[in-house]
Design a protein around this motif. Sequence first.
Motif, PDB file in Angstrom:
ATOM      1  N   ALA A 166       0.829  -1.203   0.000  1.00 44.14           N
ATOM      2  CA  ALA A 166       0.000   0.000   0.000  1.00 44.14           C
ATOM      3  C   ALA A 166       0.867   1.257   0.000  1.00 44.14           C
ATOM      4  N   VAL A 167       1.872   1.291   0.888  1.00 44.45           N
ATOM      5  CA  VAL A 167       2.769   2.457   0.946  1.00 44.45           C
ATOM      6  C   VAL A 167       3.658   2.493  -0.293  1.00 44.45           C
ATOM      7  N   GLY A 168       4.078   1.320  -0.776  1.00 46.56           N
ATOM      8  CA  GLY A 168       4.925   1.268  -1.963  1.00 46.56           C
ATOM      9  C   GLY A 168       4.224   1.795  -3.198  1.00 46.56           C
ATOM     10  N   LEU A 169       2.939   1.454  -3.383  1.00 45.54           N
ATOM     11  CA  LEU A 169       2.186   1.964  -4.530  1.00 45.54           C
ATOM     12  C   LEU A 169       2.092   3.492  -4.472  1.00 45.54           C
ATOM     13  N   ALA A 170       1.811   4.018  -3.280  1.00 43.55           N
ATOM     14  CA  ALA A 170       1.728   5.471  -3.132  1.00 43.55           C
ATOM     15  C   ALA A 170       3.085   6.124  -3.373  1.00 43.55           C
ATOM     16  N   THR A 171       4.153   5.489  -2.877  1.00 43.82           N
ATOM     17  CA  THR A 171       5.500   6.026  -3.056  1.00 43.82           C
ATOM     18  C   THR A 171       5.882   6.055  -4.532  1.00 43.82           C
ATOM     19  N   ALA A 172       5.609   4.949  -5.232  1.00 44.74           N
ATOM     20  CA  ALA A 172       5.947   4.867  -6.657  1.00 44.74           C
ATOM     21  C   ALA A 172       5.149   5.875  -7.470  1.00 44.74           C
ATOM     22  N   ALA A 173       3.841   5.970  -7.193  1.00 48.17           N
ATOM     23  CA  ALA A 173       3.002   6.908  -7.940  1.00 48.17           C
ATOM     24  C   ALA A 173       3.441   8.355  -7.702  1.00 48.17           C
ATOM     25  N   GLY A 174       3.935   8.627  -6.487  1.00 48.76           N
ATOM     26  CA  GLY A 174       4.384   9.983  -6.189  1.00 48.76           C
ATOM     27  C   GLY A 174       5.706  10.347  -6.830  1.00 48.76           C
ATOM     28  N   MET A 175       6.461   9.355  -7.317  1.00 49.99           N
ATOM     29  CA  MET A 175       7.765   9.609  -7.931  1.00 49.99           C
ATOM     30  C   MET A 175       7.673   9.869  -9.436  1.00 49.99           C
ATOM     31  N   VAL A 176       6.489   9.637 -10.027  1.00 49.41           N
ATOM     32  CA  VAL A 176       6.350   9.788 -11.472  1.00 49.41           C
ATOM     33  C   VAL A 176       5.340  10.876 -11.787  1.00 49.41           C
ATOM     34  N   GLY A 177       5.235  11.214 -13.068  1.00 49.68           N
ATOM     35  CA  GLY A 177       4.279  12.217 -13.497  1.00 49.68           C
ATOM     36  C   GLY A 177       2.851  11.747 -13.350  1.00 49.68           C
ATOM     37  N   PRO A 178       1.894  12.675 -13.422  1.00 43.83           N
ATOM     38  CA  PRO A 178       0.490  12.325 -13.207  1.00 43.83           C
ATOM     39  C   PRO A 178      -0.095  11.420 -14.266  1.00 43.83           C
ATOM     40  N   GLN A 179       0.571  11.269 -15.408  1.00 42.88           N
ATOM     41  CA  GLN A 179       0.045  10.414 -16.470  1.00 42.88           C
ATOM     42  C   GLN A 179       0.822   9.101 -16.603  1.00 42.88           C
ATOM     43  N   ALA A 180       1.610   8.725 -15.602  1.00 44.81           N
ATOM     44  CA  ALA A 180       2.432   7.516 -15.707  1.00 44.81           C
ATOM     45  C   ALA A 180       2.212   6.548 -14.551  1.00 44.81           C
ATOM     46  N   LYS A 181       1.064   6.632 -13.906  1.00 48.24           N
ATOM     47  CA  LYS A 181       0.806   5.755 -12.771  1.00 48.24           C
ATOM     48  C   LYS A 181       0.693   4.298 -13.196  1.00 48.24           C
ATOM     49  N   GLY A 182       0.177   4.062 -14.389  1.00 52.31           N
ATOM     50  CA  GLY A 182       0.074   2.696 -14.881  1.00 52.31           C
ATOM     51  C   GLY A 182       1.440   2.048 -15.021  1.00 52.31           C
ATOM     52  N   ARG A 183       2.398   2.777 -15.568  1.00 51.07           N
ATOM     53  CA  ARG A 183       3.746   2.237 -15.730  1.00 51.07           C
ATOM     54  C   ARG A 183       4.417   2.008 -14.377  1.00 51.07           C
ATOM     55  N   ALA A 184       4.246   2.965 -13.449  1.00 49.44           N
ATOM     56  CA  ALA A 184       4.837   2.794 -12.123  1.00 49.44           C
ATOM     57  C   ALA A 184       4.242   1.576 -11.422  1.00 49.44           C
ATOM     58  N   THR A 185       2.937   1.400 -11.558  1.00 48.32           N
ATOM     59  CA  THR A 185       2.279   0.236 -10.970  1.00 48.32           C
ATOM     60  C   THR A 185       2.810  -1.049 -11.568  1.00 48.32           C
ATOM     61  N   SER A 186       3.024  -1.043 -12.885  1.00 50.15           N
ATOM     62  CA  SER A 186       3.486  -2.263 -13.545  1.00 50.15           C
ATOM     63  C   SER A 186       4.887  -2.656 -13.093  1.00 50.15           C
TER      64      SER A 186
END
Length: 397
Positions: A110-130
């Motif tokens: 849960a914290v890792g997903l939020a951390t990863a999403a916060g490190m990338v641009g607003p349109q790249a959450k799918g890639r960070a999640t992958s």
Amino acid sequence: MPFAIYVLGLAVFAQGTSEFMLSGLVENIAADFGVSIPAVGSLTSAFAVGMIVGAPLFAMLSLRRPRRRALLTFLITFLLAHVVGALTHSFEVLFVTRVIAALANAGFLAVGLATAAGMVGPQAKGRATSVLLSGVTLACIAGVPLGAVVGEFWGWRSAFWGVALISTPAVFAVLRSVPATPVDPDAPSVRHELRALRTPRLILTLVLGALVNGATFCSFTYLTPVLTHVTGLSTGWVPAALALFGIGSFIGVNLGGRLADNRSGQVLAVGGTALLVGWLLSALTAASPVVALTLVFVQGVLSFGVGSTLIAQALYTASEAPTLAGGFATAAMNVGAAAGPALGGVALGANFGFRSPLVVSAVLVAAALVLGGAVRAIDSGNGKGSPSAERPLEARS
């Protein structure tokens, strides 16, 4: 992608190995403790229940705490739970260690997903999640089959020791690579994030994720007995079959990650339909080794492609609740991971045969398709239309 996201993926690799490895150890654990195969299947459900409770709970508790400290706490707890699990001779204690490990895994993800999403641009959450979920799929390719081989030669306990060993370098990697950022005093409160989660589309996305993941875990948990009792393969084929599923899931999660940011609608509609057909074909053709192994690969691609797209869409839909969105997405997927093996165990306990978990998986995906189609029909009937599938949810007007 920032390097720290790949480090988080390394930790998820260790956790994914633990979550999936029981599929190759079911019969050995059952024989060692003198319990039934469905009872060992309950360990997977117990892990999933821990993930369900732990993901939103620890996401809320860590909301106002430094993320690196939270990640390290969860990872070390996860490691120690596997040491105890490897040492115990009580099935009840093993059960408890699975719950504790799952709670730690849930908090980390849960914290890792939020951390990863916060490190990338607003349109790249799918890639960070992958990238994070690639750790799970790589566990299917390497960690889980290796665990099955190690368990075959040195006993199932050696697989638990292996997870503990893999987790150790992940602790140091997280310590050195994840930025020690202070808590943002202007970060949304728990109440604010909870309010942001009250959207019908997010709830629908979470329900669909639970159904799809339930189908995946239902069949994957009982893959070994299907291959040995129905397909007629020897236990030596099990690691290869697990690797096939892992390769497929790795491909699926990366395809889903690339498409989830701008073509989620096509992935969910086409991929979901293909997933249903695949589970039905798996049940009908399980006696054929070539077809069965081919479908193990195909279903890995489809299951993780659709599943990772649903997780990314949950993050986009709840963009105002970045931490709790990851927690609730993790919880929803694990509602399915708990219910799937339980439903498969019920089918096996009712003497419907080893093909029955495959049929249950098909029913769960069919329910997801019916629910998704019904909601789209209601939206169209009310004149709302359906949101464009060509770009992330948060970018839609």
